[in-house]
Design an enzyme around this catalytic site. Structure first.
Site, short mmCIF file in Angstrom:
data_model
loop_
_atom_site.label_atom_id
_atom_site.label_comp_id
_atom_site.label_asym_id
_atom_site.label_seq_id
_atom_site.Cartn_x
_atom_site.Cartn_y
_atom_site.Cartn_z
N ASN A 161 3.69 -5.37 7.06
CA ASN A 161 3.76 -5.59 8.50
C ASN A 161 2.83 -6.71 8.99
O ASN A 161 3.15 -7.39 9.96
CB ASN A 161 3.39 -4.30 9.22
N GLN A 178 -5.69 -8.51 12.15
CA GLN A 178 -4.51 -8.30 11.31
C GLN A 178 -3.24 -8.63 12.09
O GLN A 178 -2.53 -7.74 12.56
CB GLN A 178 -4.43 -6.83 10.88
N ASP A 197 3.35 -0.16 3.65
CA ASP A 197 2.44 0.29 4.69
C ASP A 197 3.00 -0.04 6.07
O ASP A 197 3.56 -1.13 6.29
CB ASP A 197 1.10 -0.45 4.49
N GLU A 215 9.75 -6.08 16.72
CA GLU A 215 9.45 -5.72 18.11
C GLU A 215 10.65 -6.11 18.98
O GLU A 215 11.28 -7.14 18.74
CB GLU A 215 8.24 -6.48 18.65
N GLU A 256 5.46 4.57 4.43
CA GLU A 256 4.40 5.20 5.20
C GLU A 256 4.80 5.09 6.67
O GLU A 256 4.71 4.03 7.27
CB GLU A 256 3.06 4.49 4.97
N HIS A 314 -6.57 8.42 2.27
CA HIS A 314 -7.71 7.56 2.58
C HIS A 314 -7.94 7.43 4.08
O HIS A 314 -8.98 6.96 4.52
CB HIS A 314 -7.45 6.17 2.00
N ASP A 315 -6.94 7.81 4.86
CA ASP A 315 -7.08 7.69 6.32
C ASP A 315 -7.62 8.97 6.90
O ASP A 315 -7.83 9.96 6.20
CB ASP A 315 -5.70 7.42 6.94
#
Lengths: 235, 425, 546
Positions: free
Chosen positions: C106, C172, C204, C211, C246, C311-312
């Site tokens: 992304n 990012q 990810d 959009e 994810e 991990h989050d």
């Protein structure tokens, strides 16, 4: 001649004495039994009295309305009465037992019948007592219910119920005692039937307006102004 | 020595026990005793659930229905209200499973047994707080669950009784007999000692269960009153909460006697075992009351005073033989005097009424005649008192009515020594 | 028992999630590397792990732990070289262990040459590789993911004096997937790594690729079209490889990512995970059964990926407000533990280090329908360090032994990329692989046993599930079935002993064989089957008719 008379007399005397001697032990036994019976009956009376006092028998008989009857008849209290009655019955029983020892045939039957009669006597008394109790209770219950339901002539209803029950009880007692069984039965039946018939006729004809009012009041609440319910709830 | 309870005497059927095992421990239990209430019970159960979920969203809760042999599907209705993952389309959102179980305790309704079933369940489920809701409380709102349960659940009260705004003439038995007498005897100003909607703590429930109060026939019928009195006698913390207006329920005058059996009968029966507790108290203490009293304009009620007067006079006349066993000669004479009064209205004064009530209580204690008959005999006299109350208050303001009730209560408190005098005769 | 070969490998896998940085440092620089990871493959093989999911290891300024990528075709120098990676991959494959890597599709780091060029001027050929706008008012319905650090999804670029779109940190920037060049480049990236030999990708943040104005900019049909295209090419050129999505979405919104079996092979079941924790705290199975009732059927070749932690932060996004408040109040009373919309703690601390609860959660993880993923360190019950910022508290070095640096690295302690956990309860002297290997009943050995039991059958990974709804709501019970194999799973979610009667009439005549001890339990008859369970206990029964 004189000798014959003396002989006869002597013989008669001897027979008498012999007979007497024959019967004397039995009489002694009778006396002993009677005495023992007196003691037992007395103990029984005491025992019964304390038991009755314990279960507040007087209170119960007051409920039955029996106490009022007794006082009116100038009799002692129910406990006392029952105890004394028990005493006499017990002692009488013992005496009769003693008499039966005497061996007098004619009396045997009567004595036997007496003893046979006793249970029935007790049953009759029992019926009477509890019948009176029931009459009192139910008549009062009817009275209270009628008063609270605003029925007219509540007292009349109560007394009628008491009367009916008492009459019924009495007829049962008489039947049990075997006194004028048939008469009582017939009398009771006739009276009861007559009352019922009379009520029916009365309601049906002469009292029909009253009957109408009565029924309306009983079964149709809230319709007429006179008997209008209020909207209050007690709680 | 405590009686050993035989298995046959248990209120808990095997079926109920199994359901209780599945429910497990709860924090809050709501008991609903029913008998043929299918028409009204649906919305009530919904409100109960919505109320519990609103004010106690994280607590473990369950509804238990003690049914007295309904034949109209009441039990099924309540059981189907459970919020359970096996039935995923509930209208209400709940964090947890919300059980709703139903049990039949008998083939005919007996309120005492229903309450006992609910209490036994509360004890086995170790509920901290338990509310009992009447199936006729159509005016129930979700707020009830905050007002009834919070005091028990978070503030450590043991019994929460309701208060209502009601028409001044609604509930005369309460305002003229139960409230003044219970207050005078037990020393607490409890407006509604006979409550159909109330809440109690697990502590009080267990204690009450352990008492042998279930054997007396009269007591069985008036268990709510018994519970209140047991809480008072046991020095438990009691408070009152305002639940809103009391919806008027149509009743016939013939309902007076059953109502009296449940309430007055229970009150009288409680006097003997609790003698040491009430005989020592004097005066009366207020108890904490929560919830705002709301302004209330009642609908006018039709009142037939003439009938009350008639029934009173008739009662006094016809029940003379009965009263002779119960009342003192002076009281009876006084009653007969006012019954004969030609002018309408007569006045059944507070003093006379207090004396009457106490003499009845003493007669009940001594069982001068059958106890049930004693209660029934009180009914016409109560009607007379109701008549006086209506007459005196028909034109006054609400504040005036309250004052009159207060002075009646004070009269009962003043006359209390008289009861102690005649108690042992 | 030989496993069926026609079941796709990812349906019978046990996934182990690890970051190369945290695992093992072979060269003493304080940072884990591929050579180190290679050395520890034996450990994973012993645990019967068959799939490793590696977190991002591409070159990156490391402002988001590697999820901000500055070069898609290389390995970050701290972890080794591309050659090191190839060697590691070969070793893994030799041990029948597959490797899945991250593909952060992304967005890139703002240090990536693409973005450097794109921002340099509006006329730059790579300008359209990112999403630019003159205002920051576009796409207002899109939610902000990192609510604790970002105020807007638009950031101002002073160089080209315009706003760029970013769904995560402002460093990012989002790639513009409406640009075919971007799509082609991303495929090239995938191709590059597939040719090296990786077995699949975890993509990810896939919901956010495209959009559109007037939408939440998540899960748009255009996004799905792009993903389907990638899948098509994958199947064409590299069959047998796997794509894992994810996407933190409600089950109904997750379903489209499987499409008709022509999009993703696997997706994480995010909504289930917090509800497992909730069910154990509430002692009520309702949240778990409800979410699974709402979970739609997926195509037979697809698979859910289940997990307890990663991990989050433990995300509480897919919960109602009431549920979220409950979770925060019960699992994260200390507000420091809360991050964004979640709780940043490891598994063992979340469960109060309660061994029984840890076992129960793993029992559910391994028996509910899906492929389980284990986060590194949870197999020994590692703790966390909430003082480390962001989510770094759950990304501390792996604890191998009680010795120097927990056996992770020979370097000085100050040089470690992050400090080791040192408290008396979770610290490396207490919680480490060496000591747990020595103890027969350690958590590590227990994990090995449960994985072994799970691998004796395909039912858990591929079978159907049917819930039993016993009246005792503290018991979560279900039946898994695949062809003629039937397994009954019963879990006690409460802290207290429970009795439960199960309606097993359909299985009348079956003998229950408990799968861990292989002991037989009574046969199912006409009456409800009574079971009693201790606190947090669970049973796995194989149903056998002889």
């Amino acid at each position: 001649m004189r000798q014959m008379i003396i002989d006869e007399l002597t013989q008669a005397m001897q027979e008498l004495t012999r007979g007497f001697a024959h019967i004397l032990p039995r009489i002694i036994v009778l006396v002993i039994i009677a005495f023992a019976g007196w003691v037992v009956a007395y103990l029984l009376k005491m025992f019964l009295r304390s038991i009755l006092r314990l279960i507040k028998f007087d209170k119960l008989s007051e409920n039955a309305g029996a106490s009022q009857l007794l006082t009116k008849a100038a009799l002692p209290s129910a406990t006392e009465l029952l105890s004394r009655f028990a005493f006499w019955v017990a002692w009488l029983g013992f005496i009769l037992l003693g008499v039966s020892v005497l061996g007098i045939l004619a009396l045997q039957d009567e004595i036997a019948r007496f003893f046979l009669f006793l249970p029935r006597l007790f049953v009759a008394l029992f019926i009477l007592f509890f019948g009176l109790l029931a009459a009192s209770f139910f008549s009062r219950a009817a009275l209270l219910a009628a008063v609270n339901a605003n029925l007219p002539s509540a007292r009349l209803l109560s007394v009628s119920i008491r009367t009916i029950i008492i009459v019924f009880v009495l007829s049962m007692v008489f039947e049990e005692l075997g006194i004028a069984e048939q008469t009582v039965l017939v009398a009771f039946g006739t009276a009861f039937g007559a009352v019922m018939l009379g009520l029916a006729i009365a309601f049906g004809t002469g009292g029909k307006d009253l009957a109408q009012q009565f029924l309306e009041k009983r079964f149709a609440f809230g319709k007429k102004d006179e008997g209008k319910e209020d909207e209050l709830s007690p709680l | 020595m405590a009686e050993v309870k035989l298995a046959e005497e248990s209120v808990l059927t095997d079926d109920l026990l199994r359901q209780l095992i599945d429910v497990g421990e709860v924090d809050i239990l709501v008991g609903v005793p029913t008998h043929n209430n299918a028409k009204t019970i649906g919305p009530i159960v919904e409100t109960i659930q919505a109320g519990i979920l609103k004010f106690f969203p994280r607590e473990r809760a369950a509804i238990i229905n003690a049914d007295g042999g309904s034949r109209d599907g009441t039990s099924k209705l309540i059981a189907s209200a459970a919020i359970h993952d096996a039935r995923p389309n509930s209208k209400l959102y709940a964090l947890r499973t919300f059980h709703s179980i139903s049990t039949q305790y008998a083939n005919s309704p007996a309120r005492g047994t229903a309450l006992r079933t609910i209490m036994a369940s509360a004890e086995l489920l170790r509920a901290k707080a338990c509310a009992v809701i009447s199936p006729e409380s159509a005016q129930i709102t979700t707020d009830w669950f905050a007002t009834l349960l919070r005091p028990v659940y978070t503030e450590e009260f043991d019994l929460v009784l309701p208060t209502y705004s009601r028409h001044r003439f609604d509930g005369i038995l309460l305002t003229n007999l139960l409230y003044p007498m219970a207050r005078a005897l037990y020393g607490l100003k409890i407006r509604e000692p006979y409550a159909l909607d109330f809440a109690f703590s697990g502590r009080l429930g267990s204690q009450f269960l352990a008492q042998n109060a279930w054997h007396d026939e009269m007591a069985q019928a008036g268990s709510e009153t018994q519970l209140t009195l047991a809480a008072i006698a046991g020095e438990y913390r009691i408070c009152q909460s305002f639940l809103g207006t009391k919806e008027h329920v149509e009743r016939h005058s013939t309902d007076l006697v059953p109502a009296m059996r449940q309430t007055v009968g229970a009150l009288f029966s409680s006097l003997e075992p609790n003698f040491s507790s009430w005989s020592a108290r004097t005066g009366s203490q207020p108890i904490p009351t929560t919830g705002a009293e709301r302004e209330f304009t009642p609908e006018p009620l039709r009142v037939n005073r003439k009938r009350l007067r008639e029934m009173f006079s008739k009662g006094v006349a016809e029940l003379e033989s009965v009263f002779q066993s119960i009342l003192s000669p002076s009281t009876l004479a006084e009653l007969q005097r006012i019954a004969r009064t030609e002018d309408v209205p007569f006045r059944y004064s507070a003093e006379l009424w207090a004396k009457t009530a106490y003499e009845f209580a003493a007669a009940y204690h001594q069982s001068v005649i059958s106890r049930d008959h004693i209660i029934q005999a009180l009914a016409p006299l109560f009607r007379g008192r109701a008549f006086t109350f209506l007459t005196e208050n028909i034109n006054g303001s609400d504040a005036d009515v309250e004052n009159n009730i207060e002075s009646l209560c004070l009269e009962f408190e003043r006359t209390k020594p008289y009861l102690l005098e005649i108690w042992k005769q | 028992m030989p496993l069926k070969q026609d079941v796709p490998w990812y349906k019978r896998a046990i996934i182990y999630q690890a970051h190369v940085r945290t695992f093992y440092d072979s060269n003493g620089d304080g940072i884990g590397d591929f050579q180190g990871l290679d050395q520890k493959l034996d450990y994973l093989q012993e645990l019967a792990i068959d799939t490793i999911w590696l977190m991002p290891f591409f070159p990156s300024p490391l402002r988001d732990d590697g999820y901000d990528i500055s070069d898609y075709y290389s390995v970050h120098s701290s972890y080794g070289t591309l050659e090191d990676f190839r060697t590691f991959l070969k070793s893994a494959h030799a041990r029948q262990i597959r490797v899945i890597i991250e593909l952060v599709a992304n967005h890139t780091s703002d240090q990536h040459p693409w973005f450097q060029q794109s921002r340099s001027s509006r006329e730059n050929p790579l300008r359209d590789w990112y999403v630019w706008s003159d205002t920051d008012t576009g796409y207002p319905e899109a939610r902000i993911n990192f609510v604790d650090s970002e105020l807007s999804n638009w950031a101002w670029d002073p160089i080209s004096k315009s706003y760029y779109w970013h769904r995560f940190f402002s460093h990012q920037p989002d790639l513009n997937y409406d640009n075919p060049a971007v799509r082609e480049e991303m495929w090239n990236v995938m191709k590059f790594w597939l040719e090296i030999g990786v077995d699949g990708f975890r993509l990810d943040a896939v919901p956010y690729l495209v959009e559109r104005e007037g939408t939440t900019c998540e899960n748009l049909p255009e996004t799905h079209a792009i993903l389907k295209e990638l899948r098509r090419r994958l199947d064409e050129q590299f069959p047998g490889k796997m794509l894992l999505a994810e996407a933190n979405q409600w089950p109904a919104d997750l379903r489209p990512y499987f499409a008709d079996g022509n999009e993703f092979h696997m997706a994480f079941h995010f909504p289930l995970m917090p509800r497992m924790f909730m069910g154990v705290k509430l002692e009520d199975r309702k949240p778990i059964t409800e979410i699974l009732q709402q979970t739609p059927e997926i195509p037979p070749s697809c698979q859910w990926c289940l997990f307890l932690r990663n991990h989050d932060e433990l995300t509480l996004e897919m919960l109602t407000n009431v549920e979220r408040d409950y979770m925060n109040d019960t699992y994260a009373q200390d507000k420091e533990m809360r991050l964004n919309l979640g709780i940043r703690r490891r598994l063992a601390p979340l469960l109060d280090n309660d061994r029984r609860r840890i076992e129960l959660m793993h029992g559910m993880l391994m028996s509910l329908p899906g492929t389980p993923s284990i986060y590194y360190g949870d197999e020994i019950g590692m703790g966390d360090n909430t003082k480390l910022g962001d989510r770094n508290g759950v990304r501390t070095p792996m604890q191998w032994s009680g010795g120097w640096n927990g056996g992770f690295s020979a370097a000085e302690a100050e040089k470690l990329y992050a400090p080791l956990i040192q408290d008396p309860v979770y610290g490396y002297p207490t919680v480490n692989v060496v000591s747990q290997k020595k103890t027969e009943h350690s958590l590590l050995n227990w994990m090995g046993r449960i994985i072994a039991v799970r691998k004796t059958t395909n039912v858990f990974g591929s079978g159907s599930i049917e819930f039993l709804y016993p009246a005792n709501h503290r018991i979560l019970a279900y039946v898994r079935q695949l062809e003629n194999e039937t397994i009954l799973v019963v879990n006690n979610l409460s802290n207290t002993a429970q009795a439960v009667e199960l309606d097993l009439r359909r299985y009348k005549g079956n003998i229950l064989i408990e799968m861990f001890g292989k002991n037989i339990f009574p046969r199912v008859g006409d009456l409800p089957y009574l079971l009693t369970l201790g606190p947090y206990q669970f049973y796995w029964f194989r149903l056998r008719r002889i």
